[in-house]
Design a protein around this motif. Structure first.
Motif, PDB file in Angstrom:
ATOM      1  N   VAL A   1      49.241 -39.811  90.700  1.00 21.46           N
ATOM      2  CA  VAL A   1      48.805 -38.650  91.460  1.00 21.46           C
ATOM      3  C   VAL A   1      50.071 -37.901  91.888  1.00 21.46           C
ATOM      4  N   PRO A   2      50.274 -36.686  91.367  1.00 21.33           N
ATOM      5  CA  PRO A   2      51.471 -35.937  91.740  1.00 21.33           C
ATOM      6  C   PRO A   2      51.389 -35.442  93.186  1.00 21.33           C
ATOM      7  N   ASP A   3      52.515 -35.055  93.716  1.00 19.41           N
ATOM      8  CA  ASP A   3      52.585 -34.599  95.114  1.00 19.41           C
ATOM      9  C   ASP A   3      51.607 -33.477  95.422  1.00 19.41           C
ATOM     10  N   TYR A   4      51.433 -32.543  94.479  1.00 22.69           N
ATOM     11  CA  TYR A   4      50.573 -31.393  94.763  1.00 22.69           C
ATOM     12  C   TYR A   4      49.085 -31.750  94.793  1.00 22.69           C
ATOM     13  N   HIS A   5      48.706 -32.973  94.390  1.00 20.84           N
ATOM     14  CA  HIS A   5      47.321 -33.426  94.522  1.00 20.84           C
ATOM     15  C   HIS A   5      47.170 -34.470  95.625  1.00 20.84           C
ATOM     16  N   ALA A   6      48.265 -34.832  96.277  1.00 22.93           N
ATOM     17  CA  ALA A   6      48.219 -35.861  97.316  1.00 22.93           C
ATOM     18  C   ALA A   6      47.329 -35.415  98.471  1.00 22.93           C
ATOM     19  N   ASN A   7      46.607 -36.383  99.009  1.00 23.74           N
ATOM     20  CA  ASN A   7      45.722 -36.165 100.157  1.00 23.74           C
ATOM     21  C   ASN A   7      44.643 -35.126  99.884  1.00 23.74           C
ATOM     22  N   LYS A   8      44.284 -34.971  98.628  1.00 22.69           N
ATOM     23  CA  LYS A   8      43.164 -34.131  98.241  1.00 22.69           C
ATOM     24  C   LYS A   8      42.147 -35.015  97.537  1.00 22.69           C
ATOM     25  N   LYS A   9      40.915 -34.544  97.451  1.00 20.53           N
ATOM     26  CA  LYS A   9      39.850 -35.351  96.861  1.00 20.53           C
ATOM     27  C   LYS A   9      40.112 -35.622  95.390  1.00 20.53           C
TER      28      LYS A   9
ATOM     29  N   ASP B   1      46.896 -40.952  98.236  1.00 14.98           N
ATOM     30  CA  ASP B   1      48.309 -40.595  98.337  1.00 14.98           C
ATOM     31  C   ASP B   1      48.898 -40.347  96.956  1.00 14.98           C
ATOM     32  N   SER B   2      50.009 -39.618  96.930  1.00 16.97           N
ATOM     33  CA  SER B   2      50.702 -39.417  95.661  1.00 16.97           C
ATOM     34  C   SER B   2      51.338 -40.725  95.216  1.00 16.97           C
ATOM     35  N   GLY B   3      51.636 -40.811  93.925  1.00 14.22           N
ATOM     36  CA  GLY B   3      52.270 -41.999  93.386  1.00 14.22           C
ATOM     37  C   GLY B   3      51.431 -42.658  92.316  1.00 14.22           C
ATOM     38  N   ARG B   4      51.866 -43.844  91.898  1.00 17.68           N
ATOM     39  CA  ARG B   4      51.203 -44.611  90.847  1.00 17.68           C
ATOM     40  C   ARG B   4      50.126 -45.492  91.465  1.00 17.68           C
ATOM     41  N   HIS B   5      48.962 -45.553  90.806  1.00 15.89           N
ATOM     42  CA  HIS B   5      47.826 -46.330  91.314  1.00 15.89           C
ATOM     43  C   HIS B   5      47.200 -47.136  90.182  1.00 15.89           C
ATOM     44  N   GLU B   6      46.513 -48.211  90.551  1.00 15.84           N
ATOM     45  CA  GLU B   6      45.770 -49.043  89.597  1.00 15.84           C
ATOM     46  C   GLU B   6      44.403 -49.360  90.184  1.00 15.84           C
ATOM     47  N   ILE B   7      43.389 -49.277  89.345  1.00 16.39           N
ATOM     48  CA  ILE B   7      42.035 -49.675  89.719  1.00 16.39           C
ATOM     49  C   ILE B   7      41.503 -50.549  88.585  1.00 16.39           C
ATOM     50  N   THR B   8      40.937 -51.682  88.929  1.00 16.82           N
ATOM     51  CA  THR B   8      40.338 -52.565  87.932  1.00 16.82           C
ATOM     52  C   THR B   8      38.836 -52.313  87.885  1.00 16.82           C
ATOM     53  N   TRP B   9      38.325 -52.100  86.679  1.00 15.79           N
ATOM     54  CA  TRP B   9      36.886 -51.943  86.475  1.00 15.79           C
ATOM     55  C   TRP B   9      36.372 -53.177  85.760  1.00 15.79           C
TER      56      TRP B   9
ATOM     57  N   VAL C   1      36.548 -40.382  83.599  1.00 16.23           N
ATOM     58  CA  VAL C   1      36.869 -38.996  83.949  1.00 16.23           C
ATOM     59  C   VAL C   1      37.558 -38.989  85.304  1.00 16.23           C
ATOM     60  N   MET C   2      38.764 -38.419  85.321  1.00 16.41           N
ATOM     61  CA  MET C   2      39.501 -38.255  86.573  1.00 16.41           C
ATOM     62  C   MET C   2      39.542 -36.776  86.899  1.00 16.41           C
ATOM     63  N   GLN C   3      39.185 -36.430  88.145  1.00 13.92           N
ATOM     64  CA  GLN C   3      39.210 -35.046  88.583  1.00 13.92           C
ATOM     65  C   GLN C   3      39.923 -34.936  89.919  1.00 13.92           C
ATOM     66  N   ALA C   4      40.708 -33.864  90.070  1.00 18.39           N
ATOM     67  CA  ALA C   4      41.377 -33.537  91.317  1.00 18.39           C
ATOM     68  C   ALA C   4      41.588 -32.036  91.331  1.00 18.39           C
ATOM     69  N   GLU C   5      40.893 -31.347  92.199  1.00 18.97           N
ATOM     70  CA  GLU C   5      40.941 -29.883  92.266  1.00 18.97           C
ATOM     71  C   GLU C   5      40.730 -29.281  90.887  1.00 18.97           C
ATOM     72  N   ASN C   6      41.727 -28.585  90.336  1.00 26.28           N
ATOM     73  CA  ASN C   6      41.560 -27.923  89.041  1.00 26.28           C
ATOM     74  C   ASN C   6      42.047 -28.786  87.871  1.00 26.28           C
ATOM     75  N   PHE C   7      42.276 -30.064  88.115  1.00 27.25           N
ATOM     76  CA  PHE C   7      42.730 -31.001  87.081  1.00 27.25           C
ATOM     77  C   PHE C   7      41.556 -31.866  86.637  1.00 27.25           C
ATOM     78  N   ARG C   8      41.441 -32.073  85.328  1.00 27.24           N
ATOM     79  CA  ARG C   8      40.406 -32.970  84.801  1.00 27.24           C
ATOM     80  C   ARG C   8      40.944 -33.629  83.541  1.00 27.24           C
ATOM     81  N   ARG C   9      40.806 -34.958  83.474  1.00 28.19           N
ATOM     82  CA  ARG C   9      41.274 -35.702  82.305  1.00 28.19           C
ATOM     83  C   ARG C   9      40.171 -36.683  81.895  1.00 28.19           C
ATOM     84  N   VAL C  10      39.944 -36.807  80.580  1.00 25.80           N
ATOM     85  CA  VAL C  10      38.923 -37.706  80.050  1.00 25.80           C
ATOM     86  C   VAL C  10      39.584 -38.647  79.045  1.00 25.80           C
TER      87      VAL C  10
END
Length: 84
Positions: free
Chosen positions: A12-20, A42-50, A68-77
């Motif tokens: 999560v880059p700094d400009y998306h930190a503390n945003k949904k 928070d910004s930085g590297r994260h891991e989630i286990t599914w 699908v990851m979404q944050a404001e105007n960012f979307r990645r599939v």
């Protein structure tokens, strides 16, 4: 391919930190089967286990899934293959 769980790593880059930020899993027909993250992060590297379970706790069958990851105007599939 994974079985029975996979670790999803993302930054999560700094400009998306503390945003949904949302991280959701969809099946091949476009139905949302799991929500792994839905909130501020928070910004930085994260891991989630599914663990290949849906939101009700039921293990899902083998098949192709989309994360699908979404944050404001960012979307990645990304595609994932669950193989049992």
């Amino acid at each position: 391919p994974f079985n029975p769980s996979t670790t999803i790593r993302f930054d999560v880059p700094d400009y998306h930190a503390n945003k949904k930020v949302t991280l959701q899993i969809f099946n091949i027909v476009g139905q949302r089967v799991a929500t792994l993250l839905n909130g501020n992060i928070d910004s930085g590297r994260h891991e989630i286990t599914w663990d290949s379970r849906n939101n009700q706790g039921t293990r899902l069958p083998s098949g192709l899934y989309f994360i699908v990851m979404q944050a404001e105007n960012f979307r990645r599939v990304h595609k994932m293959m669950l193989v049992k």
